[in-house]
Scaffold this motif. Structure first.
Motif, PDB file in Angstrom:
ATOM      1  N   ARG A  79       0.833  -1.201   0.000  1.00 40.86           N
ATOM      2  CA  ARG A  79       0.000   0.000   0.000  1.00 40.86           C
ATOM      3  C   ARG A  79       0.874   1.261   0.000  1.00 40.86           C
ATOM      4  NH1 ARG A  79      -5.334   0.544   0.986  1.00 40.86           N
ATOM      5  NH2 ARG A  79      -5.488  -1.646   1.627  1.00 40.86           N
ATOM      6  N   LEU A  80       1.955   1.223   0.763  1.00 40.45           N
ATOM      7  CA  LEU A  80       2.884   2.359   0.804  1.00 40.45           C
ATOM      8  C   LEU A  80       3.528   2.594  -0.570  1.00 40.45           C
ATOM      9  CD1 LEU A  80       4.636   1.669   4.232  1.00 40.45           C
ATOM     10  CD2 LEU A  80       3.151   3.615   3.703  1.00 40.45           C
ATOM     11  N   VAL A  81       3.908   1.504  -1.212  1.00 36.24           N
ATOM     12  CA  VAL A  81       4.513   1.618  -2.543  1.00 36.24           C
ATOM     13  C   VAL A  81       3.505   2.173  -3.544  1.00 36.24           C
ATOM     14  CG1 VAL A  81       5.522   0.323  -4.466  1.00 36.24           C
ATOM     15  CG2 VAL A  81       6.195  -0.213  -2.117  1.00 36.24           C
ATOM     16  N   ALA A  82       2.264   1.691  -3.483  1.00 32.26           N
ATOM     17  CA  ALA A  82       1.232   2.165  -4.405  1.00 32.26           C
ATOM     18  C   ALA A  82       0.953   3.648  -4.202  1.00 32.26           C
ATOM     19  CB  ALA A  82      -0.050   1.353  -4.211  1.00 32.26           C
ATOM     20  N   ALA A  83       0.900   4.085  -2.947  1.00 28.34           N
ATOM     21  CA  ALA A  83       0.677   5.510  -2.675  1.00 28.34           C
ATOM     22  C   ALA A  83       1.839   6.344  -3.206  1.00 28.34           C
ATOM     23  CB  ALA A  83       0.507   5.728  -1.174  1.00 28.34           C
ATOM     24  N   GLY A  84       3.058   5.819  -3.043  1.00 22.29           N
ATOM     25  CA  GLY A  84       4.218   6.529  -3.588  1.00 22.29           C
ATOM     26  C   GLY A  84       4.160   6.625  -5.098  1.00 22.29           C
ATOM     27  N   ALA A  85       3.687   5.569  -5.744  1.00 17.69           N
ATOM     28  CA  ALA A  85       3.547   5.595  -7.204  1.00 17.69           C
ATOM     29  C   ALA A  85       2.514   6.633  -7.635  1.00 17.69           C
ATOM     30  CB  ALA A  85       3.148   4.211  -7.705  1.00 17.69           C
ATOM     31  N   ARG A  86       1.414   6.732  -6.878  1.00 15.34           N
ATOM     32  CA  ARG A  86       0.404   7.755  -7.172  1.00 15.34           C
ATOM     33  C   ARG A  86       1.007   9.154  -7.086  1.00 15.34           C
ATOM     34  NH1 ARG A  86      -4.121   5.880  -9.797  1.00 15.34           N
ATOM     35  NH2 ARG A  86      -5.088   4.127  -8.690  1.00 15.34           N
ATOM     36  N   LYS A  87       1.806   9.392  -6.070  1.00  8.33           N
ATOM     37  CA  LYS A  87       2.449  10.712  -5.928  1.00  8.33           C
ATOM     38  C   LYS A  87       3.430  10.961  -7.062  1.00  8.33           C
ATOM     39  CE  LYS A  87       3.798  11.983  -1.838  1.00  8.33           C
ATOM     40  NZ  LYS A  87       4.427  11.969  -0.504  1.00  8.33           N
ATOM     41  N   ASP A  88       4.166   9.918  -7.461  1.00  8.35           N
ATOM     42  CA  ASP A  88       5.101  10.067  -8.584  1.00  8.35           C
ATOM     43  C   ASP A  88       4.370  10.481  -9.858  1.00  8.35           C
ATOM     44  OD1 ASP A  88       7.077   9.246  -6.856  1.00  8.35           O
ATOM     45  OD2 ASP A  88       7.152   7.185  -7.618  1.00  8.35           O
ATOM     46  N   MET A  89       3.139  10.026 -10.002  1.00  8.08           N
ATOM     47  CA  MET A  89       2.353  10.311 -11.200  1.00  8.08           C
ATOM     48  C   MET A  89       1.546  11.609 -11.068  1.00  8.08           C
ATOM     49  SD  MET A  89       1.068   6.366 -11.750  1.00  8.08           S
ATOM     50  CE  MET A  89       0.024   6.680 -13.186  1.00  8.08           C
ATOM     51  N   GLY A  90       1.764  12.342  -9.962  1.00  6.61           N
ATOM     52  CA  GLY A  90       1.058  13.609  -9.767  1.00  6.61           C
ATOM     53  C   GLY A  90      -0.354  13.447  -9.258  1.00  6.61           C
ATOM     54  N   GLN A  91      -0.682  12.306  -8.701  1.00  6.53           N
ATOM     55  CA  GLN A  91      -2.035  12.032  -8.213  1.00  6.53           C
ATOM     56  C   GLN A  91      -2.035  12.053  -6.681  1.00  6.53           C
ATOM     57  OE1 GLN A  91      -3.140   8.275  -9.977  1.00  6.53           O
ATOM     58  NE2 GLN A  91      -2.779   8.987 -12.069  1.00  6.53           N
ATOM     59  N   ALA A  92      -1.833  13.236  -6.118  1.00  3.12           N
ATOM     60  CA  ALA A  92      -1.695  13.384  -4.671  1.00  3.12           C
ATOM     61  C   ALA A  92      -2.969  12.992  -3.926  1.00  3.12           C
ATOM     62  CB  ALA A  92      -1.299  14.818  -4.328  1.00  3.12           C
ATOM     63  N   GLU A  93      -4.111  13.406  -4.426  1.00  3.96           N
ATOM     64  CA  GLU A  93      -5.373  13.057  -3.765  1.00  3.96           C
ATOM     65  C   GLU A  93      -5.585  11.542  -3.763  1.00  3.96           C
ATOM     66  OE1 GLU A  93      -7.405  14.747  -2.085  1.00  3.96           O
ATOM     67  OE2 GLU A  93      -7.036  16.858  -2.570  1.00  3.96           O
ATOM     68  N   ALA A  94      -5.237  10.890  -4.855  1.00  2.89           N
ATOM     69  CA  ALA A  94      -5.366   9.435  -4.931  1.00  2.89           C
ATOM     70  C   ALA A  94      -4.427   8.751  -3.944  1.00  2.89           C
ATOM     71  CB  ALA A  94      -5.088   8.960  -6.356  1.00  2.89           C
ATOM     72  N   ALA A  95      -3.269   9.360  -3.702  1.00  4.83           N
ATOM     73  CA  ALA A  95      -2.325   8.797  -2.729  1.00  4.83           C
ATOM     74  C   ALA A  95      -2.931   8.815  -1.330  1.00  4.83           C
ATOM     75  CB  ALA A  95      -1.021   9.583  -2.757  1.00  4.83           C
ATOM     76  N   VAL A  96      -3.640   9.899  -1.002  1.00  4.16           N
ATOM     77  CA  VAL A  96      -4.301   9.985   0.303  1.00  4.16           C
ATOM     78  C   VAL A  96      -5.322   8.860   0.449  1.00  4.16           C
ATOM     79  CG1 VAL A  96      -5.819  11.383   1.749  1.00  4.16           C
ATOM     80  CG2 VAL A  96      -3.942  12.475   0.515  1.00  4.16           C
ATOM     81  N   VAL A  97      -6.133   8.662  -0.574  1.00  3.62           N
ATOM     82  CA  VAL A  97      -7.166   7.624  -0.541  1.00  3.62           C
ATOM     83  C   VAL A  97      -6.539   6.234  -0.442  1.00  3.62           C
ATOM     84  CG1 VAL A  97      -9.074   6.579  -1.816  1.00  3.62           C
ATOM     85  CG2 VAL A  97      -8.796   9.073  -1.803  1.00  3.62           C
ATOM     86  N   THR A  98      -5.451   6.017  -1.159  1.00  2.00           N
ATOM     87  CA  THR A  98      -4.784   4.707  -1.156  1.00  2.00           C
ATOM     88  C   THR A  98      -4.329   4.311   0.242  1.00  2.00           C
ATOM     89  OG1 THR A  98      -4.029   5.026  -3.436  1.00  2.00           O
ATOM     90  CG2 THR A  98      -2.844   3.399  -2.123  1.00  2.00           C
ATOM     91  N   LEU A  99      -3.897   5.280   1.027  1.00  2.92           N
ATOM     92  CA  LEU A  99      -3.363   4.985   2.361  1.00  2.92           C
ATOM     93  C   LEU A  99      -4.448   4.801   3.411  1.00  2.92           C
ATOM     94  CD1 LEU A  99      -0.363   7.469   2.294  1.00  2.92           C
ATOM     95  CD2 LEU A  99      -0.211   4.981   2.299  1.00  2.92           C
ATOM     96  N   GLN A 100      -5.659   5.195   3.106  1.00  2.00           N
ATOM     97  CA  GLN A 100      -6.759   5.027   4.059  1.00  2.00           C
ATOM     98  C   GLN A 100      -7.147   3.550   4.118  1.00  2.00           C
ATOM     99  OE1 GLN A 100      -9.653   7.742   2.466  1.00  2.00           O
ATOM    100  NE2 GLN A 100      -8.721   9.544   3.432  1.00  2.00           N
ATOM    101  N   SER A 101      -6.992   2.955   5.287  1.00  2.00           N
ATOM    102  CA  SER A 101      -7.182   1.506   5.422  1.00  2.00           C
ATOM    103  C   SER A 101      -7.455   1.166   6.873  1.00  2.00           C
ATOM    104  CB  SER A 101      -5.920   0.782   4.944  1.00  2.00           C
ATOM    105  OG  SER A 101      -4.814   1.170   5.752  1.00  2.00           O
ATOM    106  N   PRO A 102      -7.917  -0.057   7.131  1.00  2.00           N
ATOM    107  CA  PRO A 102      -8.121  -0.487   8.521  1.00  2.00           C
ATOM    108  C   PRO A 102      -6.838  -0.436   9.346  1.00  2.00           C
ATOM    109  CG  PRO A 102      -9.236  -1.978   7.013  1.00  2.00           C
ATOM    110  CD  PRO A 102      -8.396  -1.066   6.173  1.00  2.00           C
ATOM    111  N   GLU A 103      -5.707  -0.700   8.719  1.00  2.00           N
ATOM    112  CA  GLU A 103      -4.427  -0.651   9.439  1.00  2.00           C
ATOM    113  C   GLU A 103      -4.112   0.772   9.898  1.00  2.00           C
ATOM    114  OE1 GLU A 103      -4.746  -4.106   6.923  1.00  2.00           O
ATOM    115  OE2 GLU A 103      -4.712  -1.995   6.351  1.00  2.00           O
ATOM    116  N   LEU A 104      -4.485   1.755   9.074  1.00  2.13           N
ATOM    117  CA  LEU A 104      -4.252   3.155   9.447  1.00  2.13           C
ATOM    118  C   LEU A 104      -5.174   3.565  10.586  1.00  2.13           C
ATOM    119  CD1 LEU A 104      -2.809   5.865   8.740  1.00  2.13           C
ATOM    120  CD2 LEU A 104      -4.754   6.355   7.237  1.00  2.13           C
TER     121      LEU A 104
END
Length: 287
Positions: free
Chosen positions: A117-142
């Motif tokens: 999940r951390l890697v996927a959020a980082g990939a979203r940020k690399d692609m300029g999708q900051a809002e999507a990175a926030v959503v990606t990290l929202q999880s039961p573990e968080l």
């Protein structure tokens, strides 16, 4: 166990050095991993260690090749997140994101899934999708209040993503939560909190050194000493007042030490001259 005893011990020693140096001296760890790789390239543990050493030194292409080799040998999926992160390091975040949706992710344990999940959020940020990175990290573990080995890093990543989209107050809250759970000092959450609060740290030792600059003091050199000796030869008393005046153009240098007083140089010289003159004037015995 697949290697002869002597070779196994040599390979093991190199792998131990990789593990010991990986965090503090990654380049040295990489050098040891290459030795182990030359000795036993068909051992999965060696390929994995070589992969992590290459990864730690930003050799992502090489790291990915080693991780793939280790995965082929073992059939394990535990290296899947770090393989995806290598894709990010090679400038291919879209491939990392695609790997986050592969069936292999479902075979990972909880720690591996959080890492993915951390890697996927980082990939979203690399692609300029900051809002999507926030959503990606929202999880039961968080949302969980229990502290796990991955908790601090997950909270920190979420805080950083929030800050990037301008949600400063929420970011500060999550940086504080990250700091609370960061028992091993894995993040710099305290520094990020201080930065958000406008707190600046100064080095007390540096400030004190700047406030009290070192002074340069003159030391008397050879030309001044010779002038003092000439004054003594002329029958005058050598004092601190007339010693410096004896030289027409005294040579002075400066160093970052205390000044050396003239008598320390002159007295032995004057005493030696007086002894020589007394020896010359003393009549020979028996005359």
């Amino acid at each position: 166990m697949s290697l002869p005893k002597g070779l196994a011990e040599e390979v093991a020693r190199n792998l131990v050095m990789v593990a010991n140096l990986l965090d503090e001296e990654p380049e040295e760890a990489y050098a040891y991993s290459r030795i182990a790789l030359r000795l036993a390239s068909r051992v999965a543990a060696v390929r994995e260690a070589a992969g992590f050493a290459a990864y730690a030194t930003a050799r992502y292409t090489e790291a990915l090749a080693e991780f793939r080799a280790a995965r082929r040998m073992t059939g394990s999926v535990e290296l899947w997140p770090v393989m995806a992160d290598c894709e990010r390091g090679m400038g291919r975040p879209e491939r990392a994101l695609a790997m986050a949706g592969e069936p292999e992710v479902n075979k990972l344990d909880k720690a591996g899934q959080v890492e993915m999940r951390l890697v996927a959020a980082g990939a979203r940020k690399d692609m300029g999708q900051a809002e999507a990175a926030v959503v990606t990290l929202q999880s039961p573990e968080l949302a969980s209040n229990s502290v796990q080995p991955w908790t601090a890093r997950l909270r920190y990543a979420y805080a950083d993503a929030l800050l990037e989209v301008g949600r400063k107050d929420e970011a500060r809250e999550w940086f504080a939560k990250a700091l609370e759970s960061d028992q091993g000092g894995m993040t710099n959450a305290s520094d990020r909190l201080a930065e958000l609060d406008g707190v600046e740290f100064t080095d007390a030792m540096t400030t004190e050194a700047e406030a009290e600059p070192e002074t340069e003091a003159p030391i008397v050199v050879e030309a001044e000493v010779e002038a003092v000796v000439e004054t003594a030869d002329a029958g005058e008393e050598v004092t601190e007042e007339n010693a410096p005046e004896a030289a027409a153009e005294p040579v002075v240098e400066t160093v970052e030490t205390a000044a050396v007083e003239v008598p320390q140089f002159v007295e032995p010289v004057v005493a030696e001259k007086a002894a020589d003159e007394a020896a010359e004037e003393k009549p020979a015995e028996g005359k």
